[in-house]
Design an enzyme around this catalytic site. Sequence first.
Site, PDB file in Angstrom:
ATOM      1  N   CYS A  58      40.941  63.318  46.684  1.00 44.05           N
ATOM      2  CA  CYS A  58      41.932  64.140  45.980  1.00 44.05           C
ATOM      3  C   CYS A  58      42.985  63.272  45.301  1.00 44.05           C
ATOM      4  O   CYS A  58      43.432  63.570  44.188  1.00 44.05           O
ATOM      5  CB  CYS A  58      42.620  65.102  46.951  1.00 44.05           C
ATOM      6  SG  CYS A  58      41.489  66.224  47.801  1.00 44.05           S
ATOM      7  N   ARG A 110      36.709  71.755  45.494  1.00 42.58           N
ATOM      8  CA  ARG A 110      37.152  71.181  44.217  1.00 42.58           C
ATOM      9  C   ARG A 110      36.671  72.076  43.075  1.00 42.58           C
ATOM     10  O   ARG A 110      35.560  71.929  42.578  1.00 42.58           O
ATOM     11  CB  ARG A 110      36.594  69.775  44.048  1.00 42.58           C
ATOM     12  CG  ARG A 110      36.955  68.842  45.169  1.00 42.58           C
ATOM     13  CD  ARG A 110      36.420  67.425  44.950  1.00 42.58           C
ATOM     14  NE  ARG A 110      36.511  66.717  46.207  1.00 42.58           N
ATOM     15  CZ  ARG A 110      37.630  66.253  46.740  1.00 42.58           C
ATOM     16  NH1 ARG A 110      38.774  66.432  46.100  1.00 42.58           N
ATOM     17  NH2 ARG A 110      37.627  65.624  47.886  1.00 42.58           N
TER      18      ARG A 110
END
Length: 211
Positions: free
Chosen positions: A48, A125
Amino acid sequence: MTPIPMPRLNEQAPDFDAPTTHGQKKLADYRGKWLVLFSHPSDFTPVCTTEFIGFARRQDDFAALDAELLGLSIDSVHSHIAWVLSIKEKFGVEIKFPIIADLNMKAASAYGMIQPGASDTAAVRATFIIDPEGVLRAMVYYPMNAGRSVDEIHRLLVALQTADENACAMPENWVPGQPVIVPAPKTPEAAEARASEGYDTVDWYFSTRQL
């Protein structure tokens, strides 16, 4: 098993009204601009972090397309702030776009970001491109262990805007300067006439042109 609610392309994007690192934000705040809304599983995680650095480095490129960036995860505003400060300190990159703190998972659930096969408590995601009218134009999902391509998301936005402006379609991996696809004829008469219309025509259904 209860089906996961999923947004649908070319329909109004799900509304949201949520706290962020830049104050309260709702979908209506972005009316008149393109919006790239993207989720990540958790703050302070390596994949991330690389993605947020990637978006931050391309923020001006998105802004040049009249597009805003908006992150989201199921973490608190304080967690987001601490993570943003850590990225600035450790990587020298400033995160200037807001990040939604979706502790109640309301926005993540509305956008189908909660995938029980991957996680019941974190957003996968997912990336959504929403147009200036609030219509969902594209969505891309990635697994937890593979980072997304910010370059591809930018390319996709350019392709969408170019297709809208020129009433055309884009071939595989299209980038500006390459030929675009002319819409196929819809009648036998139009198909017969296609070869004489000045396009680069391979067959009646497949023609390209330069912009």
